[in-house]
Enzyme design. Structure first.
Site, short mmCIF file in Angstrom:
data_model
loop_
_atom_site.label_atom_id
_atom_site.label_comp_id
_atom_site.label_asym_id
_atom_site.label_seq_id
_atom_site.Cartn_x
_atom_site.Cartn_y
_atom_site.Cartn_z
N GLY A 54 -0.43 24.48 33.55
CA GLY A 54 -0.19 24.45 32.11
C GLY A 54 -1.45 24.04 31.37
N GLY A 56 -3.41 22.10 28.08
CA GLY A 56 -3.23 20.77 27.49
C GLY A 56 -3.89 19.69 28.32
N HIS A 57 -4.51 20.07 29.45
CA HIS A 57 -5.18 19.09 30.31
C HIS A 57 -6.69 19.26 30.27
CE1 HIS A 57 -1.19 18.40 31.80
NE2 HIS A 57 -1.11 19.59 32.35
N LYS A 105 -1.55 21.94 41.60
CA LYS A 105 -1.02 20.58 41.40
C LYS A 105 0.48 20.61 41.73
CE LYS A 105 -2.39 20.14 37.02
NZ LYS A 105 -2.79 21.56 36.84
N ASP A 110 4.36 25.11 39.10
CA ASP A 110 3.07 25.56 39.60
C ASP A 110 3.18 26.06 41.03
OD1 ASP A 110 0.83 24.73 37.54
OD2 ASP A 110 2.32 23.13 37.56
N HIS A 219 1.86 15.09 31.72
CA HIS A 219 2.58 15.93 30.76
C HIS A 219 3.38 15.05 29.82
CE1 HIS A 219 2.12 18.23 34.47
NE2 HIS A 219 1.87 19.23 33.68
#
Ligand SMILES: Nc1ncnc2c1ncn2[C@@H]1O[C@H](COP(=O)(O)OP(=O)(O)O)[C@@H](O)[C@H]1O
Ligand SMILES: Nc1ncnc2c1ncn2[C@@H]1O[C@H](COP(=O)(O)OP(=O)(O)O)[C@@H](O)[C@H]1O
Ligand SMILES: [Mg+2]
Ligand SMILES: [Mg+2]
Ligand SMILES: [Mg+2]
Ligand SMILES: [Mg+2]
Lengths: 333, 215, 333, 215
Positions: A54, A56-57, A105, A110, A219
Site C-alpha cells: 500500500g 502512504g509509507h 511485508k 500483500d 497503517h
C-alpha cells in the site's frame, strides 16, 4: 482533513507522477497499472528485486528503486496492497534472466496479491521467490493470528538483499540473505498522533491530548496498549526492551540501530530518541556498528517513531556499506 | 424459476450500488479494527466492473458474469479483500460453469464453492472474525432451504439473511486473521467489515432474484 | 503538547548528543556552548563555512556539516538564534588559514549574534565574511521592515558555497558564489498546521480545520494571508507564481526546483506538489535542470511545504553536482 | 540618596524574578506576533546571571553589575533580545562607569545610553513596535523628572511608568522591525513582547530603588 492533495482518489497517481519527474534519472514509471522500475531495467545477469505494498509509507518502496537496492516498486492505493497485475508487470520488467525476488511485508493482502502475481510470473517462465518480512514484535506471533507484521526491518532487507543482487548473487543466495536479515531484525513502534487516509477523510484512530499508542502498526492499526505520554527516555525503553528481548540481542552482539520516524516526527525528536537507545545498548554491551535515523518507512503524517535492531554479521555489514543510489538512500556513488 | 444471466448482471449492478451506498460505513468499520480502506476497495472494484458488463457477449451465462467479476476484483481491489472475493467469485463461477439458469441446488453449490475459495486462500476458520463468518452460515442456510424445497430466489434470500446475522455475530469475537487480529482482545466489540460487505453482497443477489421472480 | 522529549529545556542538547553519536564519522560536537564541527576540521587551506540559527529546522544546519558543505553548525535554542560565543568557537575551530564564511539567515537575532561573533573573530585575527540569505518572497521587502527572511534557499547556498570552498576557492570567491546563489533564489511557503515550541507548550498559532496559512515563515510566524484550504494544485500556484514573478524567472531559464516539507508533511504530498510545480514551469518554458524534494529545512512538526526556485548557471550546476557527504545530503561519495 | 551597588544587585535580582514570573505571558505575547520564545529567552538569561552576582568583587559599582549583566545576557539569551538588551546594559554600564552612587542625572544618562545602544544595533525608530517604544518614553520621562528635581528613585519610577505606558501603546502599531514586521498590518492589535519586558525590567529597577530609599 487537511492535506496537500487534489482528488483523494488520485493521490497515488499524482504523487508517483511527481516522483517520476523528480527522479527521471533513476526510475521509469509505468501507469495503468502503476509500477516504478529502475531506469536501466532489466539488468542482465542480475537477480531482479521487486517490492511493493500500500502507498502512504513513503519513501518505501519507490524511494528505494535504483542501483544496489530495488529493481521495481509497486505502490497500491493508500494502505492497500497492490493487485497482482502491476506486480506481474514489474516482475517481467526487471527479470534479467536470473530470476526475481519478491520482498513482501506480512499482511494478508500483500501476501495474497504477491502470491497470485508470482504464480502468473511462473506461468510465464520467470523464476520467482518471495521473502515475507515480519519484524514487528508488538504483535504476539501465534498460529492463531496473521502473524507478525512486516515493518521497518523491511528497509534493511531491501538494502542488503539489493546489494547482494548487485554483486551478482544467485536468486537462492539473494533470498537467503534477505531471509537472514529478516530473521535477525526486530522492530517496535509507537504513535503520538493518528494519520488520516485521504479517501477515508477521518483519522485512523483517536488519541487523547495526553495519550500515546505503544506497538502501533504502519497503517495506523492500533497497537499493544494505550498509555499516558511519558518522557522520551521511557518511551524508548518501552520499545527497545521488547525488541532486545525478543531475538534476543545479547552483550557482544554487533547491531545496526535504526530509529525511524512515522512521517510527521521532527528530526530533533528522532535524534533525541536515538541518544537514549544508544545508551541502553551501551549499558547492555551491545555494539552499534551502523546507524540509520530518519523517516524511512512512514504512515502518512503520523507522529511517532519505531526502533529496529538488526544483528549484523560481516557479510551484512559489507552489503550494508555497498554503494546504493536511490531517491531516499544514497551513498558510495 | 431459475436465476439466469439477467439475474447475474442485476446482482452485480445491485452489488455495485450497495458498495457505493455503504462505502463510508465499511470504511468506518475498517477504521475501527483495520486500516480504513475496505469500503473504498470494494467500491473501486465494483465500479470497475460496471462498464465491462455491457461488453458481455450474447449467450453469456451466470458463470461468465461471475468470472468477469472475479477477474475485475482481482485486478482492481487489492488488499486482502481483492484476492479473497476474487477467488470466491472465481470458484463460484467454476461451480456453475455452463449452466444457463441456476436452481436452488446450483445456488448452494455456487455459495459453497465461493466460501471454500476464501478458506483456501485465507485459511480462516469460522469464529476467526472474518468474512468467512458471513459466508459459512450463508452456505448452511442455503443448503437447508434448498433441501426443504425452496426456490432459487428463496434459497438465496435465506443465505443473505444468515450472512447478515453472521456479520452481526462477529461483533463479540476476537479476531484471529487479517489486520484486526493485531488488536487481539481489543478487536472484540466491533463488527468485521468483510463479513458486513458479504452480507450486503448476498442481499443484493437475493434482491435481484426476488425482483426477477416478481417480474 | 505531545512530543518525544524529556525536559523541554534539554531538547536541543539531547538531540544534538544523539546526532553526534549517530554521525561520529562525520562530526564532532562541542558542548557548552554547543556547536557541531566537521570531524576533520580545520581543513588546512580551505575556506571554512559556518552556519547556524535557532534549532527546530533540522536537518538544517547540523545535517549539512561534512565534506562539500558546512564546516560547522551552531544550533541555538529552539527558534532562537545562538549567542556569539559558540559562533566564535565554531569559527575558530574551522579556520584553516583561508578565512571563514558565515552563512546567516536574515533574522534580526541571527544577524546581530553573528555580527558580534564576527567582530570577536576578527579581533582574534580570523578573516570573516558574512552572507545573509533572504529568499522569502512572502514578506514584502522594504526599507521599513526587517527585510526578507532567509528560508529554504539557504540550503542551496550552503551546498553550492560548500562545494566552492571544497574545490579551493578563496574567501572572496566563496562569498561571491554564495551571494550569487542567494540573489538567484526565491522561495515561498505555506502551512496546514502550526508547530509547538517545546518550551512554549502551545501551538505557535491556530488554524481552523479548513484554513491554511500562505506565506508562512519557518518559525511558525504567520504569513501573508489565511485562506480556506484549496486543492494542492491551487496551493502550488499560489506559492510558485509570486516566486516566479519576483526574480523574475523567464522562459529559457534553467532552474533547480526545490519542494521542501515543513517537517510534518508526508512525502506523498511533497511529490504531488512537485508534479504541479513542474507542470507550471513547463508551461512557462522554464527548464528544470536539478530537483530536490524532501524535508530539508523545517519548522518542527509543522505540516506544509515551500517552493524554491534557483536560477542556475553552469558553475552553479557543477558545484551542485559536486560530491557532498553530510548526514542529510549525500552524493558522489 | 543615590542608587548604589546594593540597588544594582537588587535590580538584577528583581528583574530575574520578574522575568520568571512573566515568562509565560511574554512567551504568549511573542507567540501572537513572533516565534514564542521571548519569555524563555529572557528567563534563561536572567537565571544565568544570578549565581554570578555572588562573585562580584568587593568595591564593585553599579556599572560593574550592569556590565556583568550585559555580557551574561549576550552569551545566554540569543535571538534578537540577547544582543539588544546586552548592548543596552553594556552602554548603560559605560555611561555610569566608576560612579559609586547614581543620582537622578546618572539615571537619565544610563537609560539614554541603553536606549541609544538598542537603536544603534537594531536601527528601529520610535513607532516601529519594538522595545524602543518602551525605552524612548522612559528616557523622556526620566529626563523630565530629573530636570524637575526628582530623586534618583523617583526618576526611575517615572521611567518605569512611561515604559509601561509605552508598552501598552505598542498595541495598535504596525510592526516595522523584528519578527513581527513580517506580519504587516496583522501585527496591529498585539502588544510587543520586548516593549513589555522592558517595562517589567524598569519596574524592577524602580522597585529596588524605592525599597532602598524606604529601607
Ligand atoms: N485470512 C482471511 N480470511 C478471510 N477473510 C479475511 C482474511 N483476512 C482478512 N479478511 C477479510 O478482509 C477484510 C478486510 O478487507 P480490506 O480492508 O479490503 O483489506 P486489508 O485488510 O488488506 O486492508 C476483513 O474485514 C476480513 O473480513
Ligand atoms: N530591530 C529591533 N530593534 C529593537 N528591538 C527589536 C528589534 N527587533 C526585535 N526587537 C525586539 O525584540 C523582541 C523579540 O525578542 P525575542 O523574541 O527574544 O527574539 P526573536 O525575535 O529573535 O525571537 C521584539 O518584541 C522587539 O521588542
Ligand atoms: Mg488495506
Ligand atoms: Mg482494510
Ligand atoms: Mg526567536
Ligand atoms: Mg521571539
Amino acid at each position: 482533513m487537511k492535506k496537500i492533495i487534489n482528488d483523494p482518489k488520485r493521490v497515488v497517481d499524482e504523487s508517483v507522477a511527481g516522483f517520476a519527474l523528480a527522479h527521471a534519472d533513476l526510475v521509469t514509471v509505468a501507469t495503468d497499472p502503476i509500477h516504478v522500475v529502475r531506469a536501466d531495467a532489466p539488468v542482465q545477469g542480475k537477480v531482479g528485486i521487486v517490492s511493493g505494498g500500500g502507498s502512504g509509507h513513503e519513501p518505501l518502496h519507490a524511494g528505494y528503486v535504483g542501483h544496489g537496492m530495488l529493481d521495481a516498486a509497486v505502490p497500491g492505493a493508500v494502505f492497500t496492497s497492490p493487485t497482482p497485475d502491476p506486480i506481474l508487470n514489474a516482475t517481467k520488467a526487471v527479470d534479467g534472466g536470473k530470476g526475481v525476488l519478491h520482498i513482501v511485508k506480512n499482511y494478508t493482502g500483500d501476501v495474497l496479491n504477491f502470491e497470485t502475481a508470482a504464480d502468473l510470473a511462473a506461468a510465464d517462465g520467470i523464476e520467482v521467490r518471495a521473502v515475507v518480512t515480519n519484524d514487528d514484535v508488538a504483535v504476539k506471533d501465534s498460529l492463531y493470528t496473521a502473524g507478525r507484521r512486516g515493518v521497518a526491518g523491511t528497509v534493511l532487507v531491501e538494502k542488503i538483499a539489493g546489494a547482494a543482487a548487485e554483486r551478482g548473487d544467485s536468486l537462492d543466495q539473494v533470498a537467503e540473505i534477505a531471509e537472514r536479515v529478516n530473521a535477525n531484525a526486530r522492530s517496535m513502534g509507537m504513535a503520538l498522533t493518528p494519520c488520516t487516509v485521504p479517501h477515508a477523510g477521518e483519522p485512523s484512530f483517536t488519541l487523547a491530548e495526553d495519550e500515546v499508542e505503544i506497538g502501533i502498526g504502519i497503517h495506523g492499526e492500533p497497537g499493544r496498549e494505550r498509555i499516558k505520554i511519558e518522557p522520551a527516555d521511557s518511551l524508548v525503553d518501552r520499545l527497545i526492551t521488547p525488541v532486545i528481548e525478543d531475538l534476543p540481542f545479547s552483550s557482544g552482539d554487533r547491531v545496526l540501530l535504526f530509529v525511524n520516524g512515522m512521517g510527521g516526527t521532527p528530526q530533533v525528536e528522532l535524534y533525541l530518541a536515538y541518544r537514549r537507545a544508544a545508551e541502553v545498548l551501551e549499558e547492555r554491551g551491545i555494539r552499534i556498528e551502523r546507524s540509520l535515523v530518519g523517516n524511512y518507512i512512514t504512515s502518512l503524517e503520523m507522529q511517532g517513531f519505531s526502533i529496529t535492531l538488526l544483528k549484523l554479521d560481516d557479510e551484512m555489514i559489507e552489503l550494508w556499506d555497498a554503494p546504493v543510489h536511490t531517491a531516499a538512500l544514497r551513498w558510495g556513488r | 424459476m431459475g436465476l439466469d444471466i439477467t439475474w447475474a448482471v442485476d446482482w452485480v449492478r445491485r452489488s455495485a450500488e450497495s458498495m457505493s451506498e455503504h462505502r463510508v460505513e465499511l470504511i468506518n468499520l475498517d477504521r475501527e479494527i483495520g486500516d480504513g480502506d475496505h469500503g473504498e476497495n470494494m467500491d473501486r472494484g465494483f465500479q470497475a466492473v460496471l462498464p465491462k458488463l455491457d461488453d458481455l457477449p450474447a449467450g453469456s451465462t451466470p458463470s461468465d458474469v461471475l468470472k468477469l467479476l472475479a477477474t475485475t476484483l482481482i485486478s482492481t481491489v487489492g488488499g486482502a479483500a481483492g484476492p479473497l472475493y476474487g477467488t470466491a467469485y472465481l470458484k463460484a463461477s467454476g461451480a456453475v460453469g455452463g449452466e444457463v439458469s441456476l436452481d436452488a441446488d446450483a445456488v448452494v453449490r455456487m455459495l459453497e464453492a465461493g466460501r471454500d475459495g476464501i478458506v483456501l486462500r485465507g485459511k480462516a476458520e469460522p469464529g476467526d472474525k472474518t468474512m468467512v463468518d458471513a459466508w459459512s452460515p450463508a452456505v448452511e442456510a442455503a443448503r437447508g432451504a434448498a433441501e426443504s424445497g425452496a426456490s432459487a430466489a428463496t434459497t438465496l434470500q435465506a443465505a443473505a439473511d444468515a450472512a447478515a446475522e453472521g456479520a452481526v455475530a462477529t461483533e463479540p469475537l476476537v479476531a484471529r486473521k487479517g489486520r484486526a487480529s493485531y488488536l487481539g482482545e481489543r478487536s472484540a466489540g466491533h463488527r468485521d467489515p468483510g463479513a458486513q460487505s458479504t452480507a450486503y453482497l448476498l442481499a443484493a443477489g437475493a434482491a435481484a432474484a426476488s425482483n426477477g421472480t416478481s417480474a
